[in-house]
Design a protein around this motif. Structure first.
Motif, short mmCIF file in Angstrom:
data_model
loop_
_atom_site.label_atom_id
_atom_site.label_comp_id
_atom_site.label_asym_id
_atom_site.label_seq_id
_atom_site.Cartn_x
_atom_site.Cartn_y
_atom_site.Cartn_z
N LYS A 1 10.01 8.26 10.10
CA LYS A 1 8.67 8.75 9.77
C LYS A 1 7.74 7.70 9.19
O LYS A 1 6.64 8.01 8.77
N MET A 2 8.17 6.43 9.19
CA MET A 2 7.32 5.38 8.63
C MET A 2 6.10 5.17 9.52
O MET A 2 6.21 4.89 10.71
N ALA A 3 4.92 5.30 8.92
CA ALA A 3 3.66 5.15 9.67
C ALA A 3 3.26 3.67 9.66
O ALA A 3 2.30 3.28 9.01
N SER B 1 0.82 -1.20 0.00
CA SER B 1 0.00 0.00 0.00
C SER B 1 0.86 1.26 0.00
O SER B 1 0.42 2.31 -0.45
N CYS B 2 2.11 1.17 0.46
CA CYS B 2 2.99 2.33 0.52
C CYS B 2 4.28 2.20 -0.30
O CYS B 2 4.98 3.18 -0.49
N HIS B 3 4.62 0.98 -0.71
CA HIS B 3 5.88 0.74 -1.41
C HIS B 3 5.65 0.02 -2.74
O HIS B 3 4.89 -0.95 -2.79
N SER B 4 6.35 0.46 -3.77
CA SER B 4 6.34 -0.28 -5.03
C SER B 4 7.49 -1.28 -4.99
O SER B 4 8.36 -1.21 -4.12
N VAL B 5 7.51 -2.20 -5.94
CA VAL B 5 8.58 -3.18 -6.01
C VAL B 5 9.41 -3.02 -7.28
O VAL B 5 10.25 -3.85 -7.59
N THR B 6 9.17 -1.92 -8.00
CA THR B 6 9.86 -1.68 -9.25
C THR B 6 10.95 -0.63 -9.06
O THR B 6 10.65 0.50 -8.69
N ALA B 7 12.19 -1.00 -9.32
CA ALA B 7 13.30 -0.06 -9.21
C ALA B 7 13.07 1.11 -10.15
O ALA B 7 12.68 0.92 -11.30
N GLY B 8 13.30 2.29 -9.66
CA GLY B 8 13.14 3.47 -10.49
C GLY B 8 11.70 3.92 -10.65
O GLY B 8 11.43 4.94 -11.26
N GLY B 9 10.78 3.14 -10.09
CA GLY B 9 9.38 3.52 -10.17
C GLY B 9 9.10 4.70 -9.26
O GLY B 9 9.93 5.06 -8.42
N PRO B 10 7.97 5.32 -9.42
CA PRO B 10 7.65 6.48 -8.58
C PRO B 10 7.52 6.07 -7.12
O PRO B 10 7.02 4.99 -6.81
N ALA B 11 7.98 6.95 -6.25
CA ALA B 11 7.85 6.69 -4.82
C ALA B 11 6.38 6.86 -4.43
O ALA B 11 5.69 7.71 -4.97
N LYS B 12 5.95 6.01 -3.57
CA LYS B 12 4.61 6.15 -2.99
C LYS B 12 4.81 6.87 -1.65
O LYS B 12 5.63 7.79 -1.57
N MET B 13 4.17 6.40 -0.62
CA MET B 13 4.41 6.94 0.72
C MET B 13 5.81 6.55 1.19
O MET B 13 6.38 7.18 2.06
N PRO C 1 9.75 4.51 -0.25
CA PRO C 1 10.57 4.25 -1.44
C PRO C 1 10.29 2.85 -1.99
O PRO C 1 9.69 2.01 -1.32
N HIS C 2 10.76 2.60 -3.22
CA HIS C 2 10.60 1.26 -3.79
C HIS C 2 11.43 0.26 -3.00
O HIS C 2 12.40 0.63 -2.32
N LEU C 3 11.05 -0.99 -3.07
CA LEU C 3 11.73 -2.04 -2.31
C LEU C 3 12.54 -2.98 -3.19
O LEU C 3 13.07 -3.98 -2.70
N ALA C 4 12.67 -2.67 -4.46
CA ALA C 4 13.49 -3.51 -5.35
C ALA C 4 14.93 -3.49 -4.88
O ALA C 4 15.47 -2.42 -4.57
N LYS C 5 15.53 -4.66 -4.79
CA LYS C 5 16.92 -4.82 -4.37
C LYS C 5 17.21 -4.15 -3.02
O LYS C 5 18.27 -3.58 -2.80
N VAL C 6 16.25 -4.26 -2.11
CA VAL C 6 16.42 -3.66 -0.79
C VAL C 6 17.48 -4.41 0.04
O VAL C 6 18.21 -3.79 0.80
N ILE C 7 17.58 -5.73 -0.13
CA ILE C 7 18.57 -6.50 0.62
C ILE C 7 19.96 -6.03 0.17
O ILE C 7 20.28 -6.04 -1.01
N GLY C 8 20.76 -5.60 1.13
CA GLY C 8 22.11 -5.12 0.84
C GLY C 8 22.19 -3.61 0.60
O GLY C 8 23.28 -3.07 0.47
N ARG C 9 21.04 -2.95 0.55
CA ARG C 9 21.02 -1.51 0.30
C ARG C 9 21.13 -0.74 1.61
O ARG C 9 20.62 -1.17 2.64
N LYS C 10 21.82 0.37 1.57
CA LYS C 10 21.94 1.23 2.74
C LYS C 10 20.62 1.94 2.98
O LYS C 10 19.99 2.44 2.04
#
Length: 125
Positions: free
Chosen positions: A103-105, A40-52, A54-63
């Protein structure tokens, strides 16, 4: 009949050129039902528009706090967290405890099995 056969052949030829690398991120794995609250708040497509969030594509290992174009809280940007499975488990359990002032609700996900399902799905993105 001949036109239908030609159309089907064209479609199959086009599909044969697809690779896993150019499929949408959500095709990489099937999201579990427990991911619905994330979606509902996150997309899974890298480079996609931010919702509430950020996107979660390749989140593992990301700062944490590193997706450009998203306005993270200062607390998350300064956290120094790199998203590992263990860190994501702590975050999903209670983001406010892991990073006070973020700020994550989202109050958290108490069910360890559901958190594990979400993390397993995130690994496929």
């Amino acid at each position: 009949m001949k036109r239908a056969l030609i159309a089907a052949t064209s479609i199959l030829t086009g599909l044969a050129g697809l690779t896993v690398a150019n499929l949408p991120a959500k095709a990489a794995g099937t999201a579990p039902a427990s991911f619905a609250m994330c979606a509902s708040c996150h997309s899974v497509t890298a480079g996609g528009p931010a919702k509430m969030g950020p996107h979660l594509a390749k989140v593992i290992g990301r700062k944490a706090g590193s997706v450009s174009g998203f306005a993270y809280s200062p607390a998350l940007k300064k956290s120094g967290i790199t998203w590992t499975e263990a860190q994501l488990d702590k975050w999903l359990q209670n983001p406010r405890t892991l990073v006070p002032g973020n700020k994550m609700a989202f109050a958290g996900m108490a069910d360890k099995a559901k958190r594990a399902q979400v993390i397993a799905y995130l690994k496929t993105l």
